[in-house]
Design a protein around this motif. Sequence first.
Motif, PDB file in Angstrom:
ATOM      1  N   LEU A 112       1.090  -1.214  -0.081  1.00 36.59           N
ATOM      2  CA  LEU A 112      -0.196  -0.054   0.133  1.00 36.59           C
ATOM      3  C   LEU A 112       0.924   1.130  -0.063  1.00 36.59           C
ATOM      4  N   THR A 113       0.486   2.381  -0.491  1.00 31.38           N
ATOM      5  CA  THR A 113       1.002   3.742  -0.451  1.00 31.38           C
ATOM      6  C   THR A 113       0.310   4.033   0.729  1.00 31.38           C
ATOM      7  N   TYR A 114       1.053   5.441   1.318  1.00 33.15           N
ATOM      8  CA  TYR A 114       0.686   6.017   2.571  1.00 33.15           C
ATOM      9  C   TYR A 114      -0.527   6.427   2.576  1.00 33.15           C
ATOM     10  N   ARG A 115      -1.261   6.796   1.219  1.00 37.22           N
ATOM     11  CA  ARG A 115      -2.407   7.287   1.027  1.00 37.22           C
ATOM     12  C   ARG A 115      -3.446   6.442   1.281  1.00 37.22           C
ATOM     13  N   GLU A 116      -2.976   5.007   0.661  1.00 34.15           N
ATOM     14  CA  GLU A 116      -4.010   4.113   0.798  1.00 34.15           C
ATOM     15  C   GLU A 116      -4.210   3.430   2.038  1.00 34.15           C
ATOM     16  N   ALA A 117      -3.057   3.578   2.773  1.00 27.96           N
ATOM     17  CA  ALA A 117      -2.867   2.809   4.270  1.00 27.96           C
ATOM     18  C   ALA A 117      -3.671   3.925   5.072  1.00 27.96           C
ATOM     19  N   SER A 118      -3.924   5.090   4.770  1.00 30.05           N
ATOM     20  CA  SER A 118      -4.630   5.992   5.526  1.00 30.05           C
ATOM     21  C   SER A 118      -6.242   5.804   5.318  1.00 30.05           C
ATOM     22  N   GLU A 119      -6.433   5.539   4.075  1.00 30.33           N
ATOM     23  CA  GLU A 119      -7.823   5.201   3.812  1.00 30.33           C
ATOM     24  C   GLU A 119      -8.378   3.684   4.571  1.00 30.33           C
ATOM     25  N   VAL A 120      -7.454   2.972   4.373  1.00 26.86           N
ATOM     26  CA  VAL A 120      -7.735   1.700   5.146  1.00 26.86           C
ATOM     27  C   VAL A 120      -7.811   1.883   6.773  1.00 26.86           C
ATOM     28  N   ILE A 121      -6.973   2.596   7.284  1.00 24.23           N
ATOM     29  CA  ILE A 121      -7.158   2.995   8.731  1.00 24.23           C
ATOM     30  C   ILE A 121      -8.602   3.673   9.084  1.00 24.23           C
TER      31      ILE A 121
END
Length: 173
Positions: free
Chosen positions: A47-56
Amino acid sequence: MRTIEPFQIRKIFAIGSALGIKGSGTDNDELHALVAGVTGKDSIKSLTYREASEVIARLEGLQGKVAPYRPKAGKPKEHPERSGGVTSGQQKKIWALMYELKKYDEVPNDVPLGDRLCAVIKKELGADAVARNPFAWVTFKQGNDLIEKLKRYVASAGKRGGADGLAGQGTDR
């Protein structure tokens, strides 16, 4: 493009675990299925940082709120002090006396102990108090006075025949 940070990986697994969505490390567990549904990727590490933020954000949404802070176990609750005010020790003694006084209630009392303490402070010291911080306006000397008055309250309740049923029947204490 910024890659996922280690703290984000830990947070994803921690919130998933708190929700009961276990990540077994395989691409076909519940946590990885949720990640794939949000980002289209099967691997958390990809995941990218942004995608990880979306998952969180999605996991926190499922949780209903940000994970609650859990204080470390075994650490005693400290009472806040202010200069010239009641000390932590005085506060502990006052609360202990309030709990002891509650034992002598003849009928169960639904009024919270904090509210009862505020009423005692108002009556005996003439100071306003709120249950969230009843000692906000109480000085060190008033704290000592309050302790002595509460000791008398407890002794009086004991003499009336409180919890043990023997008091007030001619026995000296």
